[in-house]
Enzyme design. Structure first.
Site, PDB file in Angstrom:
ATOM      1  N   TRP A 130     -44.779 -44.581 -41.988  1.00 12.54           N
ATOM      2  CA  TRP A 130     -44.308 -45.561 -42.979  1.00 12.54           C
ATOM      3  C   TRP A 130     -42.976 -45.028 -43.524  1.00 12.54           C
ATOM      4  CZ3 TRP A 130     -45.405 -45.350 -48.753  1.00 12.54           C
ATOM      5  CH2 TRP A 130     -45.075 -46.555 -49.378  1.00 12.54           C
ATOM      6  N   ASP A 211     -52.646 -39.444 -46.760  1.00  6.60           N
ATOM      7  CA  ASP A 211     -52.297 -40.693 -47.450  1.00  6.60           C
ATOM      8  C   ASP A 211     -53.192 -41.804 -46.902  1.00  6.60           C
ATOM      9  OD1 ASP A 211     -50.985 -42.575 -49.012  1.00  6.60           O
ATOM     10  OD2 ASP A 211     -49.519 -43.015 -47.442  1.00  6.60           O
ATOM     11  N   LYS A 246     -54.439 -52.735 -51.042  1.00  6.89           N
ATOM     12  CA  LYS A 246     -54.941 -53.584 -49.952  1.00  6.89           C
ATOM     13  C   LYS A 246     -56.440 -53.842 -50.103  1.00  6.89           C
ATOM     14  CE  LYS A 246     -51.064 -51.720 -48.437  1.00  6.89           C
ATOM     15  NZ  LYS A 246     -49.791 -52.246 -48.018  1.00  6.89           N
TER      16      LYS A 246
HETATM   17  N1  KET Z   1     -49.087 -45.492 -47.904  1.00  4.92           N
HETATM   18  C1  KET Z   1     -49.058 -46.246 -46.794  1.00  4.92           C
HETATM   19  C2  KET Z   1     -49.445 -45.634 -45.488  1.00  4.92           C
HETATM   20  C3  KET Z   1     -48.681 -47.592 -46.885  1.00  4.92           C
HETATM   21  O1  KET Z   1     -48.691 -48.326 -45.768  1.00  4.92           O
HETATM   22  C4  KET Z   1     -48.335 -48.148 -48.134  1.00  4.92           C
HETATM   23  C5  KET Z   1     -47.878 -49.545 -48.238  1.00  4.92           C
HETATM   24  C6  KET Z   1     -48.400 -47.314 -49.252  1.00  4.92           C
HETATM   25  C7  KET Z   1     -48.773 -45.986 -49.108  1.00  4.92           C
HETATM   26  C8  KET Z   1     -48.031 -47.805 -50.618  1.00  4.92           C
HETATM   27  O2  KET Z   1     -49.127 -48.293 -51.301  1.00  4.92           O
HETATM   28  P1  KET Z   1     -48.913 -49.044 -52.713  1.00  4.92           P
HETATM   29  O3  KET Z   1     -50.245 -48.962 -53.363  1.00  4.92           O
HETATM   30  O4  KET Z   1     -48.495 -50.424 -52.397  1.00  4.92           O
HETATM   31  O5  KET Z   1     -47.866 -48.286 -53.467  1.00  4.92           O
HETATM   32  N2  KET Z   1     -47.449 -50.176 -47.232  1.00  4.92           N
HETATM   33  C9  KET Z   1     -47.059 -51.585 -47.119  1.00  4.92           C
HETATM   34  C10 KET Z   1     -46.269 -52.127 -48.239  1.00  4.92           C
HETATM   35  C11 KET Z   1     -44.956 -51.441 -48.505  1.00  4.92           C
HETATM   36  O6  KET Z   1     -44.192 -51.155 -47.588  1.00  4.92           O
HETATM   37  O7  KET Z   1     -44.694 -51.182 -49.692  1.00  4.92           O
HETATM   38  C12 KET Z   1     -46.406 -51.807 -45.757  1.00  4.92           C
HETATM   39  O8  KET Z   1     -46.240 -50.844 -44.988  1.00  4.92           O
HETATM   40  O9  KET Z   1     -46.061 -52.955 -45.444  1.00  4.92           O
END
Ligand code: KET
Length: 398
Positions: A130, A211, A246
């Site tokens: 990511w 993560d 999610k």
């Molecule tokens: N870790 C991973 C692996 C991940 O895919 C995301 C979010 C996050 C952490 C962040 O989590 P949050 O609770 O939203 O802070 N991924 C999606 C959204 C983004 O890019 O912000 C995505 O990959 O589309």
């Protein structure tokens, strides 16, 4: 005065959301950002969350600052989910957990902690990962390197190369791992492969940082946490960032957690104190609404059970969409192998489309995917899947 300020080119994932919103094509489909949409193409509000929010609304109350570490029930919710309700490591008080502003906030506080207390450590992320992993750690002045992960030629893992690479790293280097539903490839390690990875980590005294943003979307809540629990069983020090964005469909509430597993209670208390201090000087304390929802859903037995069912329903719908997409594409392009679609886990499929093909999907069909070929399968439904499969077949054929 501000002329010397660099231009920000935008974020590859969030920038795509803006382009999607501006697109006037009524057939447009967003398969970019990792968001779950239901069969009607709507982002769900989970029933367990609705119940929790009614309870919060019924007792409308003052809104004091939360503690720096967030609500105790939010923190306990993270711990029980990650380590297992009856985990010895929790009973022994070896885990320092704070509630954070989403998974991103957990990564940021973790990166700051590493920069301050392990200044010599480099952080290694999977190639690819990511994109924000790299940005967050580099933004906290932690040097970032990449370890071999995805094999573009075979669509499989570069497992042996990965293990050999880990063996070359220095004590206390940090390895960022995805316990389940790897983003962006959807390719996960088997339990036996995790055992091998954790053995190398132990042997070379590296620090695992796991993560987990998609717990429940792979196999199930417990299997998806296998790597975390195995590392704990082996007595490894461990960082875990988790996100409820999610699996509670609470993206905008920004709820997550950071847990650090320590060898002794005394160390866990010190680490907890330092995490609090980091929070205080960055944002002081987390917001309260999402924290209360997490607290209620995670700690009320009936709501928790309902939640598990709702997550598994999302997981199963994604799996059904994978099967459907695979079969439509196989029918359209019989000489090409689409097994990868059902081999991959979680929200994403790494399709292997070229950046030009991804661009054509956007400009000719208003289908939005990340340019690295990542498709969010959770954006497919029975109404749009034929349109997407036809478009993919078209750009793959030419
Ligand atoms: N870790 C991973 C692996 C991940 O895919 C995301 C979010 C996050 C952490 C962040 O989590 P949050 O609770 O939203 O802070 N991924 C999606 C959204 C983004 O890019 O912000 C995505 O990959 O589309």
């Amino acid at each position: 005065m501000f002329e010397r300020i660099d231009y920000y080119a935008g974020d590859p994932i969030l920038g795509l959301v803006e382009k999607f919103l501006a697109d006037e094509n009524p057939n447009k489909i967003n398969l970019g950002i990792g968001i779950y949409y239901d069969e009607n193409g709507v982002m769900p509000v989970l029933d367990c969350v609705k119940t929790a929010e009614k309870r919060i609304a019924d007792s409308i109350s003052a809104r004091p600052y939360l503690p720096m570490a967030g609500l105790p029930g939010h923190r306990k919710g993270c711990q029980d989910l990650l380590f297992g309700k009856d985990a010895q490591v929790l009973k022994d008080g070896l885990v320092a957990t704070i509630a954070t502003i989403g998974g991103s906030g957990a990564l940021k506080i973790g990166a700051e902690f590493i920069n301050e207390w392990f200044p010599q450590s480099k952080c290694y992320v999977s190639d690819p990962t990511w994109g924000n992993h790299i940005a967050i750690f580099e933004g906290s002045d932690v040097e970032v390197g990449k370890y071999p992960y995805y094999d573009t030629a075979t669509g499989g893992l570069r497992f042996d190369e990965m293990i050999a690479f880990f063996a070359t790293l220095n004590k206390d280097d940090v390895i960022l791992l995805h316990p389940c539903c790897h983003n962006p490839t959807g390719l996960d390690l088997t339990h036996a492969q995790w055992d091998t990875v954790l053995n190398v980590i132990q042997e070379h005294e590296l620090i695992p940082f796991m993560d987990i943003a998609y717990q429940g979307f792979g196999e199930d809540m417990d299997s998806d946490a296998y790597a975390i629990r195995k590392a704990v069983d082996m007595g490894l020090p461990l960082f875990v960032s988790n996100s409820f964005s999610k699996n509670l469909s609470l993206y905008g509430e920004r709820v997550g957690g950071l847990s650090v597993v320590c060898p002794t209670t005394d160390e866990a208390e010190r680490v907890f104190g330092q995490l609090n201090s980091m929070v205080r000087r960055i944002y002081s304390s987390p917001p309260s609404h999402g924290g209360h929802v997490v607290d209620i859903v995670m700690n009320d037995a009936a709501l928790h059970e309902q939640w598990i069912g709702e997550v598994y329903a999302m997981r199963d719908r994604i799996k059904a969409m994978r099967l459907k997409l695979k079969s439509v594409l196989e029918a359209k392009i019989p000489n090409r192998n689409f097994d990868y679609i059902t081999r991959q886990n979680g929200m994403f499929s790494f399709t292997g489309l070229t950046p030009e093909q991804v661009e054509r999907l956007k400009s000719e069909y208003s289908i939005y995917m990340i340019s690295n070929s990542r498709m969010c399968v959770a954006g497919l439904n029975t109404n749009n899947i034929d349109y997407v499969a036809n478009a993919m077949a078209d750009v793959l054929k030419d």
